[in-house]
Design an enzyme around this catalytic site. Structure first.
Site, PDB file in Angstrom:
ATOM      1  CB  THR A 168      20.313  41.609 -14.237  1.00  0.00           C
ATOM      2  OG1 THR A 168      19.438  41.898 -15.340  1.00  0.00           O
ATOM      3  CG2 THR A 168      21.735  41.487 -14.740  1.00  0.00           C
ATOM      4  N   GLY A 226      25.016  48.094 -15.777  1.00  0.00           N
ATOM      5  CA  GLY A 226      25.405  48.914 -14.633  1.00  0.00           C
ATOM      6  C   GLY A 226      26.754  49.496 -14.985  1.00  0.00           C
ATOM      7  CG  HIS A 227      27.445  51.122 -18.273  1.00  0.00           C
ATOM      8  ND1 HIS A 227      27.164  51.521 -19.555  1.00  0.00           N
ATOM      9  CD2 HIS A 227      27.339  49.768 -18.276  1.00  0.00           C
ATOM     10  CE1 HIS A 227      26.904  50.451 -20.294  1.00  0.00           C
ATOM     11  NE2 HIS A 227      26.996  49.376 -19.533  1.00  0.00           N
ATOM     12  CE  LYS A 259      29.616  47.648 -21.296  1.00  0.00           C
ATOM     13  NZ  LYS A 259      30.091  46.590 -20.376  1.00  0.00           N
ATOM     14  N   GLY A 260      31.665  52.189 -18.856  1.00  0.00           N
ATOM     15  CA  GLY A 260      31.231  53.476 -18.285  1.00  0.00           C
ATOM     16  C   GLY A 260      32.407  54.428 -18.110  1.00  0.00           C
ATOM     17  CB  THR A 310      27.352  47.873 -11.411  1.00  0.00           C
ATOM     18  OG1 THR A 310      28.740  47.677 -11.647  1.00  0.00           O
ATOM     19  CG2 THR A 310      27.085  49.338 -11.175  1.00  0.00           C
ATOM     20  CG  ASN A 321      20.520  44.243 -19.144  1.00  0.00           C
ATOM     21  OD1 ASN A 321      20.403  45.415 -19.519  1.00  0.00           O
ATOM     22  ND2 ASN A 321      20.669  43.256 -20.002  1.00  0.00           N
ATOM     23  CD  GLN A 344      23.645  44.260 -21.492  1.00  0.00           C
ATOM     24  OE1 GLN A 344      23.202  44.579 -22.578  1.00  0.00           O
ATOM     25  NE2 GLN A 344      23.316  44.885 -20.388  1.00  0.00           N
ATOM     26  N   GLY A 392      30.838  41.549 -20.360  1.00  0.00           N
ATOM     27  CA  GLY A 392      30.248  42.702 -19.684  1.00  0.00           C
ATOM     28  C   GLY A 392      31.143  43.175 -18.548  1.00  0.00           C
ATOM     29  CG  ASP A 393      29.995  43.915 -15.201  1.00  0.00           C
ATOM     30  OD1 ASP A 393      29.212  44.856 -15.434  1.00  0.00           O
ATOM     31  OD2 ASP A 393      29.643  42.849 -14.667  1.00  0.00           O
ATOM     32  CB  THR A 417      21.874  39.956 -22.403  1.00  0.00           C
ATOM     33  OG1 THR A 417      20.733  40.715 -22.000  1.00  0.00           O
ATOM     34  CG2 THR A 417      22.596  40.668 -23.547  1.00  0.00           C
TER      35      THR A 417
HETATM   36  P1  GDP Z   1      30.785  48.512 -17.241  1.00  0.00           P
HETATM   37  O1  GDP Z   1      29.503  47.837 -16.989  1.00  0.00           O
HETATM   38  O2  GDP Z   1      31.530  47.950 -18.413  1.00  0.00           O
HETATM   39  O3  GDP Z   1      30.668  50.015 -17.342  1.00  0.00           O
HETATM   40  O4  GDP Z   1      31.700  48.230 -15.960  1.00  0.00           O
HETATM   41  P2  GDP Z   1      31.234  48.292 -14.422  1.00  0.00           P
HETATM   42  O5  GDP Z   1      31.068  49.703 -14.030  1.00  0.00           O
HETATM   43  O6  GDP Z   1      30.098  47.369 -14.177  1.00  0.00           O
HETATM   44  O7  GDP Z   1      32.479  47.636 -13.701  1.00  0.00           O
HETATM   45  C1  GDP Z   1      33.753  48.202 -13.768  1.00  0.00           C
HETATM   46  C2  GDP Z   1      34.255  48.507 -12.338  1.00  0.00           C
HETATM   47  O8  GDP Z   1      35.639  48.788 -12.358  1.00  0.00           O
HETATM   48  C3  GDP Z   1      33.620  49.754 -11.743  1.00  0.00           C
HETATM   49  O9  GDP Z   1      33.524  49.589 -10.357  1.00  0.00           O
HETATM   50  C4  GDP Z   1      34.624  50.858 -12.085  1.00  0.00           C
HETATM   51  O10 GDP Z   1      34.563  51.959 -11.189  1.00  0.00           O
HETATM   52  C5  GDP Z   1      35.917  50.120 -11.936  1.00  0.00           C
HETATM   53  N1  GDP Z   1      37.024  50.589 -12.809  1.00  0.00           N
HETATM   54  C6  GDP Z   1      36.967  51.095 -14.066  1.00  0.00           C
HETATM   55  N2  GDP Z   1      38.209  51.285 -14.565  1.00  0.00           N
HETATM   56  C7  GDP Z   1      39.068  50.905 -13.600  1.00  0.00           C
HETATM   57  C8  GDP Z   1      40.493  50.837 -13.540  1.00  0.00           C
HETATM   58  O11 GDP Z   1      41.218  51.138 -14.473  1.00  0.00           O
HETATM   59  N3  GDP Z   1      41.032  50.368 -12.357  1.00  0.00           N
HETATM   60  C9  GDP Z   1      40.256  49.978 -11.298  1.00  0.00           C
HETATM   61  N4  GDP Z   1      40.852  49.543 -10.212  1.00  0.00           N
HETATM   62  N5  GDP Z   1      38.911  50.022 -11.346  1.00  0.00           N
HETATM   63  C10 GDP Z   1      38.325  50.460 -12.488  1.00  0.00           C
HETATM   64  P1  IMO Z   2      27.063  45.872 -18.292  1.00  0.00           P
HETATM   65  O1  IMO Z   2      26.478  46.791 -19.338  1.00  0.00           O
HETATM   66  C1  IMO Z   2      27.648  41.786 -16.900  1.00  0.00           C
HETATM   67  C2  IMO Z   2      24.431  38.930 -17.688  1.00  0.00           C
HETATM   68  C3  IMO Z   2      23.646  38.379 -16.516  1.00  0.00           C
HETATM   69  C4  IMO Z   2      23.268  37.010 -17.043  1.00  0.00           C
HETATM   70  C5  IMO Z   2      23.036  37.262 -18.522  1.00  0.00           C
HETATM   71  C6  IMO Z   2      21.563  37.469 -18.875  1.00  0.00           C
HETATM   72  O2  IMO Z   2      27.122  46.460 -16.933  1.00  0.00           O
HETATM   73  O3  IMO Z   2      28.359  45.319 -18.775  1.00  0.00           O
HETATM   74  P2  IMO Z   2      19.877  39.502 -18.483  1.00  0.00           P
HETATM   75  O4  IMO Z   2      19.446  40.164 -17.209  1.00  0.00           O
HETATM   76  O5  IMO Z   2      20.519  40.421 -19.454  1.00  0.00           O
HETATM   77  O6  IMO Z   2      18.781  38.679 -19.104  1.00  0.00           O
HETATM   78  O7  IMO Z   2      20.989  38.433 -17.993  1.00  0.00           O
HETATM   79  O8  IMO Z   2      23.760  38.447 -18.835  1.00  0.00           O
HETATM   80  N1  IMO Z   2      24.476  40.417 -17.796  1.00  0.00           N
HETATM   81  C7  IMO Z   2      25.553  41.150 -17.522  1.00  0.00           C
HETATM   82  N2  IMO Z   2      26.755  40.791 -17.048  1.00  0.00           N
HETATM   83  N3  IMO Z   2      27.408  43.073 -17.219  1.00  0.00           N
HETATM   84  C8  IMO Z   2      26.219  43.440 -17.724  1.00  0.00           C
HETATM   85  O9  IMO Z   2      25.972  44.683 -18.170  1.00  0.00           O
HETATM   86  C9  IMO Z   2      25.198  42.465 -17.863  1.00  0.00           C
HETATM   87  N4  IMO Z   2      23.926  42.499 -18.292  1.00  0.00           N
HETATM   88  C10 IMO Z   2      23.498  41.225 -18.256  1.00  0.00           C
HETATM   89  O10 IMO Z   2      24.437  38.324 -15.355  1.00  0.00           O
HETATM   90  O11 IMO Z   2      24.374  36.140 -16.956  1.00  0.00           O
HETATM   91 MG    MG Z   3      28.521  46.783 -15.481  1.00  0.00          MG
END
Ligand code: GDP
Ligand code: IMO
Ligand code: MG
Length: 438
Positions: free
Chosen positions: A122, A40-41, A16-17, A295, A38, A220, A12-13, A235
């Site tokens: 989360t 956060g994009h 993707k957003g 996020t 759960n 995720q 995750g994280d 998850t």
């Molecule tokens: P997601 O859940 O997969 O959409 O990812 P998140 O938004 O939770 O976490 C990605 C974090 O990295 C966010 O704070 C974005 O703004 C940041 N981000 C995305 N692409 C880049 C990149 O290429 N460089 C840097 N430095 N930050 C990035």
């Molecule tokens: P995005 O879409 C990162 C993790 C939680 C926990 C496990 C189970 O932003 O990538 P849950 O609340 O789903 O029952 O938690 O999954 N988790 C994530 N980790 N990014 C996410 O979403 C997540 N959604 C859940 O931290 O370990």
């Molecule tokens: Mg995220």
């Protein structure tokens, strides 16, 4: 019939957003198929920072969005999110599937009191909501809110869940009062939701049939998939690309490409195995430079080196053909960068991660070291185009492409929309699928 699934390849994280927002320039429809709030994009664009939990990231560009049947839908989060978008002056064009699971306040409280502790969830109610969906007798869907006998259905569900709610101390007083309070809130959700509800399977299949570009936005990551991840540290939904078909009601034959998103290193929030995890000053460096704080929850994320055995596994179960690599800028300034290319588990070498928590937690990564690159003015590199990538960074990207047998379509050099550097393979992908010229 161009349909692309954007899927997280790690925990995750992966960003993707940012990837979905970038592609949304050419998309007609952006569709969430799994998970709930759960997720956060983050999208950083036009001086604004959006944190999407339920609404697909296409909303930052005002694109038509769909929240599919596979989503655990929390009406309160949805109302907040739509409110925040309207405050930013954004037009909101979202369809919410009548088939989506209703995530109710008690799911969140149950999550906080039960699985939250051991799994580090989360606390957004995800596990308890999907548990009720699968149990069927205690599940409610968005459609039920609009049925004449919602009150009766809710009463029956509460009676079945009363013992559980009392045990978890979610229900302390009188069941009747709790029921009446929920009914009152449901009235507010119903009126708010009325203009948004519809049939995801009709909307999405029609768009595909009409040749529109549809982006499925995974939430995720693959290693958090309920079937294919590091169970039980996962998850409760199908995060893999196949989840797009089941979570919306489209044929696997309708999907043209799977675009895997991976961070240039690895992060994980919550409990569970993490073979390449770093501690101490290297971890601090990555966490601070990468802004690795959740996020959704604000928790510090665990960080570590890139893990190719895991990405090979991910590539396999998703059918990844194209890759988006984000946050390469974060690694700048490191002299050498480690990448795990295999695991050693009980004296045996594994090129593909075994997706079991026990084995993964005993995995000793086998590393290679690649040359680092220095901090550069990434903005001008993006402006000058793919050919201007510094040699060491290009070597890192090409190493990954070779190891995974995929083609990179973009790399991220900063969080802002304009910090995505397009690779030649993106024009080929969008050109062949949607006649798009970049
Ligand atoms: P997601 O859940 O997969 O959409 O990812 P998140 O938004 O939770 O976490 C990605 C974090 O990295 C966010 O704070 C974005 O703004 C940041 N981000 C995305 N692409 C880049 C990149 O290429 N460089 C840097 N430095 N930050 C990035
Ligand atoms: P995005 O879409 C990162 C993790 C939680 C926990 C496990 C189970 O932003 O990538 P849950 O609340 O789903 O029952 O938690 O999954 N988790 C994530 N980790 N990014 C996410 O979403 C997540 N959604 C859940 O931290 O370990
Ligand atoms: Mg995220």
């Amino acid at each position: 019939m161009p349909a692309i699934v954007v899927v997280g390849m790690q925990f995750g994280d992966e960003s993707k957003g940012a990837v979905v927002d970038f592609l949304a320039e050419w998309a007609d429809l952006v569709v969430r198929y799994n998970g709930g709030s759960n997720a956060g994009h983050t999208v950083v664009a036009e001086g604004s920072k959006y944190k999407f939990h339920l609404v697909p990231s296409g909303a930052a560009r005002g694109r038509r969005c769909v929240i599919g049947a596979g989503v655990a839908f929390d009406p309160e989060v949805f109302m907040e999110e739509i409110g925040a978008l309207r405050d930013k002056g954004k037009g909101v064009d979202v369809l919410v599937s009548l088939k989506a699971t209703l995530l109710l306040p008690y799911h969140k409280e149950l999550d906080a009191s039960l699985a939250g502790e051991s799994l580090g969830t989360t606390r957004r109610g995800i596990g308890p909501a999907y548990q009720d969906k699968m149990a069927r007798v205690t599940g409610l869907r968005v459609k039920d809110l609009f049925s004449g006998d919602f009150a009766k259905k809710l009463r029956k569900v509460l009676e079945l869940k009363e013992a559980e709610l009392r045990r978890a101390n979610v229900l302390r007083g009188n069941l009747e009062d709790y029921y009446n309070e929920l009914l009152r809130r449901a009235e507010v959700w119903r009126e708010f939701l009325r203009p948004f509800i519809g049939e995801d399977h009709v909307e999405v299949n029609e768009a595909i049939a009409r040749g529109k570009l549809v982006i499925f936005e995974g939430a995720q990551g693959t290693m958090l998939d309920v079937d294919h991840g590091t169970y039980p540290y996962v998850t409760s939904s199908s995060t893999v690309a196949g989840g797009a078909c089941t979570g919306v009601g489209v044929s696997p034959l309708a999907i043209d490409a799977v675009l895997g998103v991976c961070k240039a290193y690895t992060s994980r929030v919550g409990a569970g195995p993490f073979p390449t995890e770093l501690f101490g000053s290297e971890a601090e460096y990555l966490r601070e430079r990468g802004g690795e704080y959740g996020t959704t929850t604000g928790r510090p994320r665990r960080v570590g080196w890139l893990d190719i055995p895991m990405l090979r596994y991910s590539s396999l179960v998703n059918g990844v053909g194209y890759l988006a690599i984000r946050k390469l800028d974060v690694l700048s300034g490191m002299k050498r960068i480690k990448v795990a290319v295999a695991y050693e588990i009980d004296g045996e070498e594994h090129r593909i991660a075994p997706p079991y928590a026990e084995e993964m937690s005993r995995a000793e990564p086998v590393y290679v070291e690649l040359e680092g690159w220095r901090e550069l003015d990434w903005r001008s590199i993006v402006r000058e185009g793919w050919e201007s990538l510094p040699e060491e960074m290009r070597a890192y990207v090409e190493f990954l492409e070779r190891e995974l047998n995929v083609r990179t379509v973009m790399v991220g050099l900063g969080p802002e929309r304009e910090m995505t550097l397009v690779a030649p393979a993106l024009s080929e992908l969008l050109g062949s699928l949607a006649g798009v010229r970049i």
